[in-house]
Structure formats: structure tokens, C-alpha cells
Design an enzyme around this catalytic site. Structure first.
Site, PDB file in Angstrom:
ATOM      1  N   ASP A  81     -13.837  -3.565  -1.471  1.00 25.07           N
ATOM      2  CA  ASP A  81     -13.707  -3.678  -0.318  1.00 25.07           C
ATOM      3  C   ASP A  81     -15.240  -3.895   0.358  1.00 25.07           C
ATOM      4  O   ASP A  81     -16.188  -3.119   0.074  1.00 25.07           O
ATOM      5  CB  ASP A  81     -13.251  -2.243   0.125  1.00 25.07           C
ATOM      6  CG  ASP A  81     -11.991  -1.800  -0.476  1.00 25.07           C
ATOM      7  OD1 ASP A  81     -11.087  -2.922  -0.500  1.00 25.07           O
ATOM      8  OD2 ASP A  81     -11.720  -0.514  -0.873  1.00 25.07           O
ATOM      9  N   ASP A  87       0.832  -1.322   0.102  1.00 29.33           N
ATOM     10  CA  ASP A  87       0.050   0.073  -0.054  1.00 29.33           C
ATOM     11  C   ASP A  87       1.068   1.186   0.248  1.00 29.33           C
ATOM     12  O   ASP A  87       1.850   1.535   0.783  1.00 29.33           O
ATOM     13  CB  ASP A  87      -1.029  -0.104   1.319  1.00 29.33           C
ATOM     14  CG  ASP A  87      -1.999  -1.366   1.076  1.00 29.33           C
ATOM     15  OD1 ASP A  87      -2.414  -1.305   0.281  1.00 29.33           O
ATOM     16  OD2 ASP A  87      -1.932  -1.864   2.360  1.00 29.33           O
TER      17      ASP A  87
END
Lengths: 251, 196
Positions: A130, A11
């Protein structure tokens, strides 16, 4: 025999690797180029790179970083974050990405998936979802790093994404992300058996047993970040453990 | 050594170029006939979908160019499939270099996913492309179509059924997997191609 895949995820925020818990409380986890090279050498099956800032101004820095990583690694490389057009993908592929991952932009405009798979092939298009389990016991899709509920059922969206040309689904459970308490087994199982394309499980992997559990539920690949960055789990050890327990691994 | 990578308008051609750089070779990406003919090695990566890719080649008369090359040529993934006779993907007549037909994977009611995405073993390895590569090594595959295992097969893989993971006829090589993404095994295969 096709093996199950172990995928470290970087990330990226402002050029550094970061990791949070439930999508917040970010901490620094090091230089992405170094980490990427280390994972490729250690036997990771693929590398995923998510730009979590993804603002317009930062785009150039991101592309340079993609290019530097692509030079280093000899395994497949997926890049995501802030992709909303065919041109965005073209630029990333020209700088060494092999696949791209789309999330919010595809939920807002599902046709994007058809455009991208038409232009670059389904194999190039990973749709990241998500998801969060709500009080009714159902999983729903969230956007913008988990901040915005959509009211769309996760399974419905996954099936629609595949129908539009998604080649893989990257499913992240926001409830599990960063907790190291194990993957979301129920929804991973439902998508893995229900979809004709591979499902990458993400969020919650904290021990080798968690990876074994999610592969036994049918996941095709498992993705994790901090446990690899901070060397809590060593990739060769993890693959050895899984192989010993009957999961086909590339060793 | 001059290496030409045949240019398409999309796809991860850059990955092939970077993989060559990692083994100390450099390549140009081109659709210029003279440049392709002049090269010592030609790599035909192939991306996307068969009928569109064949149309692209025909529009630039690259189909004839590829068929007539005499230096070592390596087709990768769709590139290999396009070097076969025919592809079931939109019923496409291909280059006909290898006497194989390309068919879509049929899961036959089993829980096999299509495309096959990931690492699988290559076996029954034959010839110079696989020098110093162990039988049963893992390579990275991403594909929904596969070539039959006829006389030109120099490697096979099993997914739903055994199929050709690599083909060779004279100076023409094809690999269904992605050597540019197959870690050190892939690099060895690319080196072997350059040294052939």
C-alpha cells in the site's frame, strides 16, 4: 502471447464483500461466494480475496469462506489479510487458495517472504504494497490498511521483496483507491519496468480508459473492486475494449 | 472411478481436487503406494522446486512407483517437468518418462518477466487430451522453467520461445499449464483425461 490480466478483488469484512474510498467509509457489496462465481463465469482472469478484518477470532469464518469460494471458481484464487506465518499459508492452501498475499507482516519481518517462497515457491507469494505519494514526490509504504507510515520507499521495498522471493507485486495506491480517477501511472510504470516479476496495479480504476492507460504503462495485471461489484464496468465489455485498443486479452 | 492425486506436503493440491469435484469426479490425495497403484487415474500435480520434489519422491520410493504405472497418469506443471529427463533447476535428474529436458526461461535481455504468470494460448494440439479443445485456446500458466518441444509434444506455447505446453508418451500425459485453474477449457481437458 501472454495476456494482461483483469482481476476483481473482494474485500471481506465479517463474511461480506465491502468497499471503501481511500480505505475508509466501507459499504456492503454483496455475498463473496456469489460474486466470485459471477466473475469467474464472466471471464475474470483471476480472483483476489482480502480479509480486511483478519482478527484471530474471525480466522475460522474466513477459512470456511475461502473453502466455499474455492469450490466454486475455476480460475486462480489469491487470498490475503492477516497472514504472518508459514502455518497461516498452509491452512489457506489446504482450503483451496492458489496463492497468498502478504503485506504488513512482511514489512515488519521481511524474512517471512523468504520462508514462504522457500516453502511454497515464489509463484505462490504475492507481496501487496500500500503506497502513498508524499510531499517530496516519492512513494512510500504504509501499513495496517493505510494508517501507519513506515518511511520506507515503495521502490526499495518492492525490489527487496522480489530479492527475498516474491513472485508478484500487488501495488495499491492509497491516494487513488476508491476514487475512480485512474490508476497511479508513475509508480506503476516504475515498478513494472524495474522489476523482473509481474506487477498488479490496484486503486483508482473507474473507466475502461483507466485500465488501458495502466496497461500501456506496463502493468501486467489490473485489479479493481467496486466498479465490478456494482456493475459500473462489465468484465466482457472491458476486455473487448482493451483488446480493440491493442492490449492482449483472454476473450 | 478411483482417482489418486499424489500427495506433497505443500501447494495447491486442493485446487485439483475441487476442480475434479466440479466435473463430477472425486479423488483421494495419497502417497500410499498400494492406493496409487490401485487407482484408475493418477494425477501428479507437483509443486515447489524440482530437486526438493524429487528428493521427496525418492524418500518415499514414489519415483519408481510413478515410472512403473500403467494406468493413465497426468503430470501438472512441476509434475510434468519431473516426468522429463533432467531439469536445470538445481541440476536435477528427473523421472525420464519424456525424452525432454527442462530449462529456465532466459529473457535474453528482453523485458520478459520470469516466472511467466497468466493466460497464454496452447497450439498444435494433438491427441485425446485435447478432444473438443480449440487450437489457440487460453490456459493458465505459472512457471519459470520449460520443456523442449521434442517428439512427445502434444501442445506448444510461445513465451520468449516455443516450448512444450503438453507432452504424451503412451499412458503418460503432462501439462505445463494448470487445467484446474484454466476455466472451462481446463475442465474439458481434465474430463478428456478421465475419459481416455
Amino acid at each position: 502471447m501472454l495476456t494482461k490480466r483483469i482481476i476483481p478483488c473482494l474485500d471481506i469484512k465479517d463474511g461480506r464483500t465491502v468497499k471503501g474510498t481511500n480505505f475508509v467509509n466501507l459499504r456492503d457489496a454483496g455475498d463473496p461466494v456469489e460474486l466470485g462465481a459471477r466473475y469467474a463465469a464472466e471471464g475474470a482472469d483471476e480472483l483476489v480475496f482480502l480479509d480486511i478484518t483478519a482478527t484471530h477470532e474471525k480466522r475460522k469464518t474466513l477459512i470456511e469462506l475461502v473453502n466455499r469460494i474455492a469450490h466454486q471458481i475455476n480460475i486462480p484464487f489469491t487470498v490475503g489479510g492477516g497472514i504472518s506465518t508459514v502455518e497461516d499459508v498452509q491452512v489457506l492452501l489446504q482450503h483451496g487458495a492458489d496463492k497468498i498475499s502478504v503485506n504488513s507482516a512482511a514489512v515488519k519481518r521481511p524474512e517471512l517472504i523468504r520462508e514462504l517462497s522457500g516453502e511454497f515457491g515464489s509463484q505462490c507469494v504475492v507481496v501487496a504494497i500500500d503506497a502513498k505519494k508524499e510531499q517530496d514526490g516519492e512513494w512510500y509504504v504504509y501499513l495496517n490498511g493505510g494508517r501507519t507510515p513506515t518511511g520506507i520507499r515503495c521502490e526499495d521495498w518492492a525490489h527487496q521483496a522480489v530479492a527475498l522471493g516474491a513472485g508478484e507485486i500487488l501495488l495499491t495506491s492509497m491516494d487513488h483507491d476508491g476514487t475512480k480517477q485512474g490508476f497511479a501511472l508513475d509508480i506503476t510504470h516504475r515498478l513494472s519496468v524495474g522489476l523482473p516479476v509481474p506487477v498488479i496495479a490496484s486503486g483508482g480504476g473507474g473507466t475502461p480508459q483507466h485500465f488501458l492507460d495502466v496497461f500501456r504503462e506496463g502493468a501486467d495485471a489490473a485489479l479493481a473492486a467496486s466498479v465490478f461489484h456494482f456493475r459500473e464496468i462489465d468484465i466482457p465489455d472491458l476486455k473487448g475494449f482493451l483488446s480493440l485498443h491493442g492490449i492482449d486479452m483472454r476473450i | 472411478m478411483d482417482i489418486a492425486i499424489i500427495k506433497y506436503n505443500a501447494g495447491n493440491i486442493r485446487s485439483v481436487q475441487y476442480a475434479l469435484e466440479r466435473i463430477g469426479a472425486s479423488a483421494v490425495v495419497t502417497d500410499d503406494e498400494a492406493e496409487i497403484r490401485r487407482a484408475d487415474r493418477v494425477i501428479f500435480p507437483g509443486v515447489g522446486e524440482a530437486s526438493g520434489a524429487m528428493r521427496y519422491l525418492k524418500d518415499r520410493k514414489l519415483d519408481r512407483v510413478i515410472q512403473s504405472l500403467t494406468q493413465p497418469v497426468l503430470g501438472i506443471c512441476l509434475g510434468m517437468q519431473l516426468m522429463c529427463r533432467h531439469s536445470e533447476e538445481h541440476d536435477t535428474e528427473c523421472l525420464g518418462i519424456f525424452d525432454e529436458d527442462v530449462r529456465r526461461f532466459d529473457p535474453q535481455g528482453q523485458p520478459f518477466k520470469i516466472p511467466q504468470i497468466g493466460w497464454n494460448r496452447i497450439s498444435d494440439l494433438k491427441g485425446p487430451l485435447f478432444r473438443n479443445v480449440e487450437d489457440g485456446s487460453f490456459c493458465y500458466f505459472v512457471h519459470s522453467y520449460h520443456a523442449s518441444t521434442g517428439e512427445h509434444a502434444i501442445a506448444t506455447t510461445n513465451y520468449i520461445l516455443p516450448y512444450s505446453a503438453a507432452l504424451q508418451k503412451d499412458n503418460f500425459f503432462g501439462v505445463q499449464f494448470h487445467p484446474e485453474k484454466s476455466a472451462t477449457i481446463g475442465e474439458q481437458i481434465l474430463k478428456n483425461f478421465l475419459e481416455y
